[in-house]
Design a protein around this motif. Structure first.
Motif, PDB file in Angstrom:
ATOM      1  N   ILE A 128       0.885  -1.302  -0.007  1.00  0.00           N
ATOM      2  CA  ILE A 128      -0.081   0.179  -0.151  1.00  0.00           C
ATOM      3  C   ILE A 128       0.888   1.286   0.029  1.00  0.00           C
ATOM      4  O   ILE A 128       0.481   2.287  -0.689  1.00  0.00           O
ATOM      5  N   SER A 129       1.894   1.128   0.824  1.00  0.00           N
ATOM      6  CA  SER A 129       2.853   2.483   0.850  1.00  0.00           C
ATOM      7  C   SER A 129       3.675   2.416  -0.426  1.00  0.00           C
ATOM      8  O   SER A 129       4.492   3.659  -0.469  1.00  0.00           O
ATOM      9  N   LEU A 130       3.739   1.603  -1.289  1.00  0.00           N
ATOM     10  CA  LEU A 130       4.813   1.545  -2.197  1.00  0.00           C
ATOM     11  C   LEU A 130       6.182   1.876  -2.026  1.00  0.00           C
ATOM     12  O   LEU A 130       7.005   2.466  -2.549  1.00  0.00           O
ATOM     13  N   GLY A 131       6.385   1.078  -0.615  1.00  0.00           N
ATOM     14  CA  GLY A 131       7.822   1.154  -0.270  1.00  0.00           C
ATOM     15  C   GLY A 131       8.243   2.291   0.443  1.00  0.00           C
ATOM     16  O   GLY A 131       9.518   2.484   0.823  1.00  0.00           O
TER      17      GLY A 131
ATOM     18  N   ASP B 192     -10.991 -15.327  -1.465  1.00  0.00           N
ATOM     19  CA  ASP B 192      -9.544 -14.815  -0.943  1.00  0.00           C
ATOM     20  C   ASP B 192      -9.934 -13.437  -0.475  1.00  0.00           C
ATOM     21  O   ASP B 192     -10.772 -12.594  -1.004  1.00  0.00           O
ATOM     22  N   LEU B 193      -8.926 -13.050   0.561  1.00  0.00           N
ATOM     23  CA  LEU B 193      -8.996 -11.643   1.135  1.00  0.00           C
ATOM     24  C   LEU B 193      -7.763 -10.780   0.024  1.00  0.00           C
ATOM     25  O   LEU B 193      -6.659 -11.351   0.172  1.00  0.00           O
ATOM     26  N   VAL B 194      -8.417  -9.993  -0.661  1.00  0.00           N
ATOM     27  CA  VAL B 194      -7.691  -9.460  -1.684  1.00  0.00           C
ATOM     28  C   VAL B 194      -7.473  -8.053  -1.614  1.00  0.00           C
ATOM     29  O   VAL B 194      -8.588  -7.313  -1.646  1.00  0.00           O
ATOM     30  N   ILE B 195      -6.625  -7.431  -1.809  1.00  0.00           N
ATOM     31  CA  ILE B 195      -6.244  -5.963  -1.890  1.00  0.00           C
ATOM     32  C   ILE B 195      -6.425  -5.591  -3.392  1.00  0.00           C
ATOM     33  O   ILE B 195      -5.210  -6.093  -4.182  1.00  0.00           O
ATOM     34  N   THR B 196      -6.997  -4.971  -3.995  1.00  0.00           N
ATOM     35  CA  THR B 196      -7.245  -4.771  -5.409  1.00  0.00           C
ATOM     36  C   THR B 196      -7.060  -3.144  -5.965  1.00  0.00           C
ATOM     37  O   THR B 196      -6.904  -2.223  -4.990  1.00  0.00           O
ATOM     38  N   ASN B 197      -6.661  -3.312  -7.300  1.00  0.00           N
ATOM     39  CA  ASN B 197      -6.389  -1.816  -7.672  1.00  0.00           C
ATOM     40  C   ASN B 197      -5.304  -1.086  -7.023  1.00  0.00           C
ATOM     41  O   ASN B 197      -5.340   0.048  -6.915  1.00  0.00           O
ATOM     42  N   THR B 198      -4.018  -1.814  -6.568  1.00  0.00           N
ATOM     43  CA  THR B 198      -3.143  -1.213  -6.229  1.00  0.00           C
ATOM     44  C   THR B 198      -2.284  -0.762  -7.353  1.00  0.00           C
ATOM     45  O   THR B 198      -2.266  -1.180  -8.464  1.00  0.00           O
ATOM     46  N   GLU B 199      -1.301   0.187  -6.952  1.00  0.00           N
ATOM     47  CA  GLU B 199      -0.136   0.691  -7.920  1.00  0.00           C
ATOM     48  C   GLU B 199       1.233  -0.073  -7.555  1.00  0.00           C
ATOM     49  O   GLU B 199       2.217   0.108  -8.119  1.00  0.00           O
TER      50      GLU B 199
ATOM     51  N   ALA C 183      -1.329  -5.781  -9.451  1.00  0.00           N
ATOM     52  CA  ALA C 183      -2.325  -4.658  -9.048  1.00  0.00           C
ATOM     53  C   ALA C 183      -3.524  -5.291  -7.899  1.00  0.00           C
ATOM     54  O   ALA C 183      -3.834  -4.621  -7.185  1.00  0.00           O
ATOM     55  N   ASP C 184      -3.689  -6.870  -7.900  1.00  0.00           N
ATOM     56  CA  ASP C 184      -4.538  -7.324  -7.281  1.00  0.00           C
ATOM     57  C   ASP C 184      -3.746  -8.362  -6.410  1.00  0.00           C
ATOM     58  O   ASP C 184      -3.228  -9.630  -6.987  1.00  0.00           O
ATOM     59  N   VAL C 185      -3.552  -8.254  -5.067  1.00  0.00           N
ATOM     60  CA  VAL C 185      -2.759  -8.945  -4.066  1.00  0.00           C
ATOM     61  C   VAL C 185      -3.524  -9.731  -2.915  1.00  0.00           C
ATOM     62  O   VAL C 185      -4.110  -9.084  -2.436  1.00  0.00           O
ATOM     63  N   THR C 186      -3.445 -11.065  -3.035  1.00  0.00           N
ATOM     64  CA  THR C 186      -4.181 -11.785  -2.132  1.00  0.00           C
ATOM     65  C   THR C 186      -3.163 -11.873  -0.865  1.00  0.00           C
ATOM     66  O   THR C 186      -1.999 -12.514  -0.832  1.00  0.00           O
ATOM     67  N   VAL C 187      -3.796 -11.380   0.250  1.00  0.00           N
ATOM     68  CA  VAL C 187      -3.143 -11.336   1.391  1.00  0.00           C
ATOM     69  C   VAL C 187      -3.125 -13.016   1.915  1.00  0.00           C
ATOM     70  O   VAL C 187      -3.924 -13.672   2.064  1.00  0.00           O
ATOM     71  N   SER C 188      -1.806 -13.321   2.429  1.00  0.00           N
ATOM     72  CA  SER C 188      -1.502 -14.648   2.831  1.00  0.00           C
ATOM     73  C   SER C 188      -0.684 -14.629   3.875  1.00  0.00           C
ATOM     74  O   SER C 188      -0.199 -13.822   4.572  1.00  0.00           O
ATOM     75  N   LYS C 189      -0.260 -15.882   4.345  1.00  0.00           N
ATOM     76  CA  LYS C 189       0.565 -16.298   5.333  1.00  0.00           C
ATOM     77  C   LYS C 189       1.592 -17.376   5.053  1.00  0.00           C
ATOM     78  O   LYS C 189       0.964 -18.399   4.356  1.00  0.00           O
ATOM     79  N   ALA C 190       2.664 -17.250   5.256  1.00  0.00           N
ATOM     80  CA  ALA C 190       3.627 -18.504   5.146  1.00  0.00           C
ATOM     81  C   ALA C 190       3.515 -19.464   6.410  1.00  0.00           C
ATOM     82  O   ALA C 190       3.782 -19.230   7.374  1.00  0.00           O
ATOM     83  N   THR C 191       2.993 -20.751   5.885  1.00  0.00           N
ATOM     84  CA  THR C 191       2.791 -21.718   6.889  1.00  0.00           C
ATOM     85  C   THR C 191       3.906 -22.310   7.210  1.00  0.00           C
ATOM     86  O   THR C 191       4.490 -22.941   8.027  1.00  0.00           O
TER      87      THR C 191
END
Length: 203
Positions: free
Chosen positions: A25-28, A155-162, A167-175
């Motif tokens: 979201i903050s683009l770095g 899925d829990l997705v953050i959409t339309n990002t730069e 642009a569409d990122v699926t929020v995940s966790k590393a098991t």
């Protein structure tokens, strides 16, 4: 001179952030949750080319060690390319991974100050249920699963990002997420992860 290139496929990423990566979201421009970012990314190419070299079906990986905010640079990075790549595909993917091909990954030339090199290795990238498996023997072992949303069927997705990766990122966790290479021994089990469809191109 850079050849025309294009990659369509999927990327997974696992990092040291304790909760979902602020960089999406903050683009770095926001610090990672630990103040630094250590992580790896894995890519499966559904369709792709570099000049006349076909990249369909190949995988590659990137190791990232970032000392602070992503946008400030001074990254250390390394690349891993599928052992199934022929000479032309290996050469093209090497330029893409290192940023020499310009285009989408050209930012690596601006942000990476220490590029450790590229290895040709066996790489496994598989969809398993809702999760994604990424493995490089004796180097990276990762399994990433989506974080549950209110509707378990979606899925829990953050959409339309730069976000440069997708642009569409699926929020995940590393098991499962372990790294051992270049003197780095990392364990990111239970930490932030993500995956997204990618369409990268250049120059």
């Amino acid at each position: 001179m850079s050849e025309p290139w294009e990659i369509k496929g999927e990327l997974i990423l696992s990092c040291s952030c304790t909760v979902f990566c602020p960089c999406v979201i903050s683009l770095g421009n926001h610090p990672p949750t630990e103040g630094y970012c250590q992580g790896w990314a894995g890519v499966h190419i559904d369709e792709g080319f570099y000049g006349d070299a076909q990249l369909d079906g190949l995988n590659f990986g990137i190791l990232l060690d970032i000392p602070g905010e992503m946008g400030r640079g001074n990254w250390t990075a390394a690349g891993y390319i599928d052992e199934r790549a022929d000479d032309a595909a290996f050469a093209g993917l090497s330029k893409i991974v290192a940023g020499d091909a310009r285009g989408t990954t050209g930012l690596f030339k601006l942000l990476v100050s220490n590029f450790l090199g590229i290895k040709k290795v066996p790489i496994k990238f598989e969809k398993q249920g809702t999760g994604r498996l990424f493995e490089i023997p004796k180097t990276i072992t990762g399994f990433v699963e989506p974080v549950r949303g209110a509707d378990p069927e979606k899925d829990l997705v953050i959409t339309n990002t730069e976000y440069w990766m997708g642009a569409d990122v699926t929020v995940s966790k590393a098991t499962k997420s372990k790294v051992r290479d270049y003197g780095r021994v990392w364990n990111f089990d239970g930490r932030s992860a993500e995956y997204c469809a990618i369409e990268w191109s250049g120059p």
